[in-house]
Scaffold this motif. Structure first.
Motif, PDB file in Angstrom:
ATOM      1  N   LEU B 146      -0.123  -7.124   1.180  1.00 11.37           N
ATOM      2  CA  LEU B 146       0.524  -5.893   1.651  1.00 11.37           C
ATOM      3  C   LEU B 146       1.950  -5.790   1.095  1.00 11.37           C
ATOM      4  O   LEU B 146       2.360  -4.744   0.600  1.00 11.37           O
ATOM      5  CB  LEU B 146       0.537  -5.853   3.188  1.00 11.37           C
ATOM      6  N   ALA B 147       2.664  -6.925   1.154  1.00 15.93           N
ATOM      7  CA  ALA B 147       4.043  -6.909   0.650  1.00 15.93           C
ATOM      8  C   ALA B 147       4.076  -6.629  -0.843  1.00 15.93           C
ATOM      9  O   ALA B 147       4.976  -5.952  -1.347  1.00 15.93           O
ATOM     10  CB  ALA B 147       4.721  -8.248   0.956  1.00 15.93           C
ATOM     11  N   SER B 148       3.067  -7.140  -1.578  1.00 17.26           N
ATOM     12  CA  SER B 148       3.057  -6.934  -3.028  1.00 17.26           C
ATOM     13  C   SER B 148       2.882  -5.450  -3.344  1.00 17.26           C
ATOM     14  O   SER B 148       3.297  -4.973  -4.385  1.00 17.26           O
ATOM     15  CB  SER B 148       1.966  -7.779  -3.682  1.00 17.26           C
ATOM     16  N   ILE B 149       2.237  -4.732  -2.437  1.00 17.91           N
ATOM     17  CA  ILE B 149       2.091  -3.277  -2.587  1.00 17.91           C
ATOM     18  C   ILE B 149       3.401  -2.584  -2.192  1.00 17.91           C
ATOM     19  O   ILE B 149       3.881  -1.686  -2.878  1.00 17.91           O
ATOM     20  CB  ILE B 149       0.949  -2.774  -1.667  1.00 17.91           C
ATOM     21  N   LEU B 150       3.982  -3.043  -1.076  1.00 20.23           N
ATOM     22  CA  LEU B 150       5.219  -2.424  -0.572  1.00 20.23           C
ATOM     23  C   LEU B 150       6.352  -2.523  -1.580  1.00 20.23           C
ATOM     24  O   LEU B 150       7.191  -1.632  -1.674  1.00 20.23           O
ATOM     25  CB  LEU B 150       5.666  -3.108   0.722  1.00 20.23           C
ATOM     26  N   ALA B 151       6.351  -3.630  -2.342  1.00 21.88           N
ATOM     27  CA  ALA B 151       7.426  -3.854  -3.297  1.00 21.88           C
ATOM     28  C   ALA B 151       7.488  -2.742  -4.335  1.00 21.88           C
ATOM     29  O   ALA B 151       8.490  -2.585  -5.032  1.00 21.88           O
ATOM     30  CB  ALA B 151       7.237  -5.209  -3.974  1.00 21.88           C
ATOM     31  N   MET B 152       6.410  -1.968  -4.453  1.00 21.94           N
ATOM     32  CA  MET B 152       6.405  -0.864  -5.407  1.00 21.94           C
ATOM     33  C   MET B 152       6.831   0.443  -4.756  1.00 21.94           C
ATOM     34  O   MET B 152       6.846   1.480  -5.414  1.00 21.94           O
ATOM     35  CB  MET B 152       5.007  -0.723  -6.010  1.00 21.94           C
ATOM     36  N   GLU B 153       7.165   0.370  -3.473  1.00 22.69           N
ATOM     37  CA  GLU B 153       7.627   1.524  -2.704  1.00 22.69           C
ATOM     38  C   GLU B 153       6.731   2.759  -2.853  1.00 22.69           C
ATOM     39  O   GLU B 153       7.206   3.834  -3.233  1.00 22.69           O
ATOM     40  CB  GLU B 153       9.078   1.862  -3.087  1.00 22.69           C
ATOM     41  N   PRO B 154       5.443   2.620  -2.547  1.00 20.74           N
ATOM     42  CA  PRO B 154       4.569   3.790  -2.633  1.00 20.74           C
ATOM     43  C   PRO B 154       4.786   4.681  -1.412  1.00 20.74           C
ATOM     44  O   PRO B 154       5.193   4.196  -0.358  1.00 20.74           O
ATOM     45  CB  PRO B 154       3.166   3.186  -2.601  1.00 20.74           C
ATOM     46  N   GLU B 155       4.532   5.984  -1.581  1.00 18.21           N
ATOM     47  CA  GLU B 155       4.668   6.886  -0.434  1.00 18.21           C
ATOM     48  C   GLU B 155       3.447   6.797   0.468  1.00 18.21           C
ATOM     49  O   GLU B 155       3.524   6.932   1.668  1.00 18.21           O
ATOM     50  CB  GLU B 155       4.804   8.338  -0.925  1.00 18.21           C
ATOM     51  N   VAL B 156       2.290   6.601  -0.189  1.00 18.52           N
ATOM     52  CA  VAL B 156       1.029   6.570   0.547  1.00 18.52           C
ATOM     53  C   VAL B 156       0.493   5.145   0.584  1.00 18.52           C
ATOM     54  O   VAL B 156       0.506   4.446  -0.431  1.00 18.52           O
ATOM     55  CB  VAL B 156      -0.019   7.468  -0.150  1.00 18.52           C
ATOM     56  N   LEU B 157       0.024   4.719   1.753  1.00 18.58           N
ATOM     57  CA  LEU B 157      -0.633   3.420   1.843  1.00 18.58           C
ATOM     58  C   LEU B 157      -2.097   3.660   2.147  1.00 18.58           C
ATOM     59  O   LEU B 157      -2.436   4.324   3.126  1.00 18.58           O
ATOM     60  CB  LEU B 157      -0.029   2.580   2.969  1.00 18.58           C
TER      61      LEU B 157
END
Lengths: 290, 281, 251
Positions: B146-157
């Protein structure tokens, strides 16, 4: 003493360390299960549930090495002294991943696999396959390729494949974890039926306590390699400190009545399933409201 | 933020997995996508990720047509979290794992380090940055993913069964983190089989059955349709099931969670004033 | 249910014998025309066995492979008369009649030889293959099982790879880059998770097999491998035709 009342599973002071590990995966486990019991086993991940399942079916110590102390006896056989193949006819195992545990192309071949290994003659093999499919209720799937089946159907095939070997005990390690609600419900209902109608001893490892609690008379909790509770689900779930410490899921209906009894409104037994809860709620609301 | 216009998808073997879906998810919503296996959830996720292209209709994410835009561009907008963290973790430390995505987007030096630190803090993994993900528990690995995704600062999860295979505590932890992210402004689309989690965390549900959108609306409306839910193998949360006969008889208000039902029962039994006193803090 | 035909009824070993016959014949002929005939005969067998449609994707793949082979080879053979030149005047890309014939011949030979394999796989349940290998060829059961199990896992691995691709794409991993080095580097984030998951799967499968008495000692088998009259007829026919064609080709 009637031999049927002898314990069918007996775990005595059992401790196990995986190779290179300083922390025991199981520590001083004592567990006795009688023939025909339907036992639930739960606890957080890493508590040792899978290790216990592997100790029961002889994978530990025959396949998975490590340091161990104590003894596991299954239907009078010491698992450390009995080869896995001999235990296969006594204790059947079903695992989490419906894909990885199946070895054949078709349902019939999957059921035949174990029977062929144990050198069962061809005619008897056919009869046993038919009987196992019938017990599990998947006779219609007999000639289907496994890759066409849903996850729930694959798990039923895995159960049938274990049953074809005529074991007295079934151990299932989180068989519903990759299934959807309908598939999960079908599996636990099937297990309930196998226990009730065929007297099969069942040990079900499960995280989903809402599925487990209404069906098993006895719930064992593992935590940090030890057994920390072994009682009726109602008693186990009533222990608030234990539930909080283990982070156990409490079925919402049980949770509701726990709140109500804490508020002094409810005094009866904690319901474990929705239908029980509705009866209690009926009584409560019709009694007190004008 | 996400707009589906009559999207259809037919696999090459002729199987029609999606038969014309229309829906619109606004920025900042927390939507649950529910339905039995084989209902088309995974296909829809693959369309959202640009891995498959709709055979008819259009699927827009943040104004981008998923069928036309490059996957890398889409990744800036949409963060995907999958059921099994082991499908993406492959680097020797948590730090490298978190840096992988932003690095691919071209981040370097100070900016990259900040992203990694923020993402680790958001999921509570700061002390584990130098640890090998393989030594962590499955729940912790899911947080790394999850953090590896957050690090890209996406608007949609977009979360695909993020709690499967985890124990109850781990499942709650990951959902609580997602809730926090939602409150910070992320749009969340979460596929799950756990109706209790839906009741607790989502605002709205999309119900899929046999490739069709059976229901779409606020949770209270969706969970009231026990008949339609049953068609796709689902049961409403236990609190809803319990309260249903009383709600239909006008004895209790509509509820979603145990806490709400508890409050409603106490109110019915003792009157409103007492209810507040006995409520747990 | 897959189509049933005489091909499905044959013993796997009979079909392997047919494959070997086709390979032998393909080797003795040197001209494109007979090889084209041989390839056509393989496709005709597939048609008669009702699996032509099923194996078409595989045949298409083999055709692409053959085309690439021709493209690479055709400019290397410079003997003979010029048929045409790719870049007139430079001498580069000269295609000769000898080169054209040789390449067509080799491509057709390869096609004829390899096209029997999809026919074999499409008409033979893997389990029958194991039984035939173990009973008739005395291959140890473990090896036969290993072969077939790995075949069974291919679709699962494909599915898994699809998920991994999506998971890494979501982290902006550039899998579509035109740059060959970037593309090669992108294999690591795909291959490593796939490998680690396969190891995990393999362990589960080994444990599952162990709990069902695998390796207990002598085993029985639900199915049996039999040669019927049809098998003997087909084998005899293959032998006769092969011998006849070899004599014709070498004369």
């Amino acid at each position: 003493m009637d031999p049927t009342f002898e314990p069918i599973i007996k775990v005595e002071d059992y401790t196990f360390y995986y190779p290179d590990s300083q922390v025991p995966a199981l520590a001083g486990i004592n567990l006795t299960v009688r023939p025909g019991e339907f036992l639930g086993l739960t606890g957080p991940t890493g508590a040792g549930k899978t290790t216990l399942a592997l100790a029961l079916n002889g994978i530990i110590p025959h396949f998975q090495g490590g340091r161990l102390a104590g003894r596991v006896t299954i239907a009078g056989l010491d698992t450390a002294a009995t080869p896995c193949a001999r235990l296969a006819g006594v204790i059947g195992s079903v695992f989490q991943d419906p894909e990885a545990q199946l070895v054949a192309e078709t349902v019939e071949d999957e059921l035949a696999f174990g029977l062929e290994n144990l050198a069962v003659p061809r005619e008897e093999m056919r009869a046993r396959i038919s009987a196992a499919l019938e017990m599990v209720g998947i006779t219609d799937l007999r000639h289907r390729p496994l890759r066409q089946l849903s996850g729930g159907q694959k798990q039923k095939v895995a159960i049938a494949a274990a049953i074809a070997l005529r074991p007295r005990i079934l151990v299932l390690d989180e068989p519903t974890s990759e299934l959807d609600p309908r598939g999960s419900l079908e599996i636990v209902n099937l297990l309930e039926r196998l226990n009730r109608d065929y007297g099969m001893t069942i040990l079900l490892i499960e995280q989903k306590i809402s599925l487990l609690a209404p069906r098993v008379p006895r719930l064992v909790c593992l935590h940090q390699s030890r057994i920390v509770a072994d009682a009726a689900p109602r008693q186990v779930l009533g222990q608030e400190k234990l539930v909080a410490e283990l982070g156990l899921e409490v079925p919402p209906v049980t949770d509701l009545f726990r709140l109500l009894s804490r508020a002094g409104v409810y005094h009866g037994n904690l319901p474990l399933a929705v239908d029980q809860g509705r009866r209690e709620l009926d009584r409560l609301l019709s009694h007190e409201s004008p | 933020m996400i707009r589906a216009e009559a999207i259809e998808f037919t696999y090459p073997n002729g199987f029609r997995a999606l038969q014309g879906l229309d829906f619109h998810i606004k920025a900042g919503e927390f939507v649950a996508l529910i339905g039995e296996n084989g209902a088309g959830k995974t296909t829809l996720l693959k369309l959202l990720g640009g891995l498959l292209k709709p055979t008819a209709g259009r699927l827009l994410v943040g104004g981008l047509d998923t069928a036309r835009v490059r996957a890398v561009e889409l990744a800036r907008r949409v963060g995907f979290l999958f059921q099994n963290p082991d499908h993406q973790l492959f680097l020797p430390t948590v730090r490298e794992e978190l840096a992988f995505g932003p690095k691919n987007l071209g981040l370097k030096g100070q900016a990259l380090e900040e992203r990694v630190a923020e993402a680790a803090a958001a999921v509570g993994l700061t002390p584990y940055l130098e640890v090998n993900p393989r030594q962590l528990s499955k729940g912790q690995r899911q947080r790394v993913a999850l953090a590896s995704i957050l690090a890209m600062e996406p608007e949609v999860l977009v979360l695909d069964e993020p709690t499967t295979g985890q124990d109850y505590r781990e499942a709650l932890e990951i959902m609580t983190i997602v809730q926090k992210l939602h409150r910070q402004g992320h749009t969340v689309l979460c596929v799950t089989h756990d109706m209790e989690m839906v009741a607790r965390f989502a605002d709205r549900a999309l119900v899929l059955g046999a490739g069709e959108l059976l229901l779409d609306g606020p949770l209270a409306t969706v969970f009231a349709r026990e008949d339609i839910l049953a068609a796709t193998g689902l049961l409403p949360p236990q609190a809803v099931q319990l309260a249903r006969p009383y709600w239909e008889a006008g004895l209790l208000p509509g509820v979603l969670t145990v806490e709400e039902l508890y409050e409603a029962i106490i109110t019915a039994l003792r009157g409103e004033k007492d209810a507040r006193q006995v409520l747990p803090a | 249910m897959p189509a049933r035909s005489f091909l499905h009824e044959l013993n796997p070993l009979t079909k392997i014998a047919w494959s070997l016959a086709v390979i032998t014949v393909a080797f003795v002929f040197q001209q494109p025309l007979p090889l084209l005939g041989l390839w056509a005969s393989v496709l005709a067998v597939a048609l008669a066995g009702k699996v032509l449609k099923e194996i078409l994707p595989a045949i298409r793949g083999l055709l692409i492979f053959a085309a690439i082979f021709i493209l690479f080879q055709i400019f290397l053979i410079q003997e003979g008369n010029t048929v045409f030149t790719l870049l007139p005047g430079s001498g580069f890309g000269r295609v000769t009649d000898v080169g054209l014939t040789a390449c067509t011949m080799l491509a057709l030979r390869m096609l004829a030889m390899t096209s029997t394999i999809p026919v074999l796989l499409a008409t033979t349940p893997p389990k029958d293959m194991i039984v035939a290998f173990v009973e008739k060829l005395r291959v140890p059961y473990v090896y036969a099982l290993m072969l077939v199990t790995s075949l069974r896992f291919i679709p699962t691995l494909q599915e898994e790879l699809g998920l991994i691709i999506q998971a890494q794409r979501a982290r902006a991993c550039d899998l579509e880059s035109r740059n060959i080095f970037r593309r090669l580097r992108a294999i690591v984030p795909l291959a490593l998770p796939l490998l680690l998951m396969s190891v995990q799967r393999a362990r589960t499968m080994a444990i599952s097999m162990e709990t069902r008495g695998f390796g207990a000692g002598p085993r029985t088998s639900l199915r049996t491998s039999t040669f019927q009259t049809l098998d003997l007829g087909v084998i005899a026919g293959c032998l006769f035709l092969t011998a006849a064609l070899v004599i014709i080709a070498l004369r």
